[in-house]
Design a protein around this motif. Structure first.
Motif, mmCIF file in Angstrom:
data_model
loop_
_atom_site.group_PDB
_atom_site.id
_atom_site.type_symbol
_atom_site.label_atom_id
_atom_site.label_comp_id
_atom_site.label_asym_id
_atom_site.label_seq_id
_atom_site.Cartn_x
_atom_site.Cartn_y
_atom_site.Cartn_z
ATOM 1 N N PRO A 72 4.006 0.246 8.067
ATOM 2 C CA PRO A 72 4.484 1.622 8.267
ATOM 3 C C PRO A 72 4.719 2.369 6.950
ATOM 4 N N PHE A 73 5.266 1.688 5.950
ATOM 5 C CA PHE A 73 5.475 2.328 4.652
ATOM 6 C C PHE A 73 4.139 2.624 3.983
ATOM 7 N N LEU A 74 3.149 1.748 4.167
ATOM 8 C CA LEU A 74 1.828 1.999 3.579
ATOM 9 C C LEU A 74 1.202 3.268 4.148
ATOM 10 N N SER A 115 12.315 1.703 -0.168
ATOM 11 C CA SER A 115 10.987 1.494 -0.737
ATOM 12 C C SER A 115 10.670 2.671 -1.648
ATOM 13 N N MET A 116 10.201 2.386 -2.855
ATOM 14 C CA MET A 116 9.988 3.414 -3.870
ATOM 15 C C MET A 116 8.512 3.742 -4.086
ATOM 16 N N GLY A 117 7.656 2.796 -3.797
ATOM 17 C CA GLY A 117 6.235 2.994 -4.014
ATOM 18 C C GLY A 117 5.480 1.718 -3.721
ATOM 19 N N ALA A 118 4.175 1.834 -3.664
ATOM 20 C CA ALA A 118 3.337 0.674 -3.370
ATOM 21 C C ALA A 118 1.980 0.830 -4.031
ATOM 22 N N ILE A 151 5.056 -3.844 -3.604
ATOM 23 C CA ILE A 151 5.952 -2.758 -3.240
ATOM 24 C C ILE A 151 7.158 -2.809 -4.175
ATOM 25 N N ALA A 152 7.642 -1.643 -4.577
ATOM 26 C CA ALA A 152 8.849 -1.550 -5.406
ATOM 27 C C ALA A 152 10.005 -1.156 -4.496
#
Length: 167
Positions: A17-19, A71-74, A62-63
């Protein structure tokens, strides 16, 4: 702004989902232009970068903000084929890289650390990485600094490759 303490870990299926959010953030919108509609990520030529995450060859990092666990970034790579090419496709053996940082965390070195972590991991399995980027995207400087070189340009988009040293 002070850079928060953060950790970098490998992506898992639970991160899909974050991606999807990061895939949207990875779409470059030149200054002064309207952002894309959010559902653009579900168009087949874009969705292929995340759809059914966890397939063979899917890897990424992932950061995560250590205090808020946000989540800060990927950054992630996926292998494509000649029959199902991504925008930065070179060949069936070179995975294509995607990266995005949540806007509030940009320009703090997080992208550099994520890219370095992924490159270190990918160098155990691949001889190169590729990506596609708009020629006027400021991220080009980051990619060049980390050893990516332009191998092709098509209009306002260019394909870049980084040769990895195999262990």
């Amino acid at each position: 702004m002070t850079v928060p303490n953060y950790t970098i870990r490998l992506l898992g299926q639970r991160d899909e989902p974050f991606l999807w959010d990061m895939l949207y953030q990875a779409l470059y919108v030149p200054e002064g232009h309207e952002p894309f509609p959010k559902d653009i990520v579900y168009q087949p030529d874009i969705a292929k970068y995340v759809s059914q995450w966890g397939k063979d060859g899917d890897k990424g990092c992932i950061a995560l903000d250590e205090s808020s666990l946000q989540s800060m970034g990927a950054v992630w790579v996926r292998l494509f084929t000649n029959e199902n090419k991504g925008y930065g496709y070179v060949d069936d053996e070179i995975p294509e890289l995607s990266i995005a940082i949540v806007p509030a965390y940009r320009n703090q070195g997080i992208g550099t650390k994520l890219l370095n972590a992924l490159v270190n991991d990918a160098s155990r399995r691949h001889h190169a990485l590729s990506l596609s980027v708009s020629v006027d995207n400021p991220a080009v400087r980051l990619y060049e600094r980390l050893g990516f070189e332009m191998v092709d340009q098509n209009g306002a988009s260019m394909k870049m490759v980084k040769i990895l040293s195999q262990i």
